[in-house]
Design a protein around this motif. Structure first.
Motif: not given
Length: 148
Positions: A75-85, A130-148
């Motif tokens: 997912v991190a690799g995929r969302w690194a591309s604006p196309f997939w975002q 709420v769904m559109i806001f939170l989903g958009s927030l996740v897509i655009f603020t996804f940080d691949p450097s954070i790991k659980a």
């Protein structure tokens, strides 16, 4: 010779009292094309969603090796591309708005009282926002450097 008349049959889901038919704005001057645009949106968004979802499934299941490969790094690799975002954002927005519009139509058809219709549609619109806001927030603020 006997003449028989057939009894009048009410339209499906119509109230028995004719004055209730005009509870919503139906005068000729107050009419808008909202329902027409809503109907057209359902058709076009449905077609576009079909392309987006089938494309997503084909790419994920056939070209990218199946669901076994889907993990955080994928997912991190995929969302690194604006196309997939944009692809995922468009899918999220269209699916949410398409479903909201469909459920709005169901509420208009089956909720008999204006108060019930108002409450149900208010909850529906709130959930969609709420769904559109939170989903958009996740897509655009996804940080691949954070790991659980």
């Amino acid at each position: 010779m006997t003449t028989t008349t057939t009894p009048a049959i009410d339209a499906p889901r119509s109230p028995k009292e004719p004055h209730k038919l005009r509870s919503r704005r139906t005068s000729r001057t107050g009419r808008t094309n909202f329902e027409l645009y809503s109907w057209l949106f359902m058709r076009f968004s449905g077609l576009l969603l079909t392309v987006l979802v089938l494309g997503h499934l084909f790419i994920m299941l056939v070209l990218d090796g199946g669901v076994e490969k889907i993990n955080f790094a994928f997912v991190a690799g995929r969302w690194a591309s604006p196309f997939w975002q944009i692809w995922d954002l468009l899918t999220l927005w269209l699916a949410t708005l398409h479903g909201t519009n469909g459920l709005r139509t169901v509420i208009n058809d089956y909720a008999e009282r204006d108060g019930t219709r108002f409450v149900l549609k208010s909850l529906l619109y709130f959930a969609a926002i709420v769904m559109i806001f939170l989903g958009s927030l996740v897509i655009f603020t996804f940080d691949p450097s954070i790991k659980a």
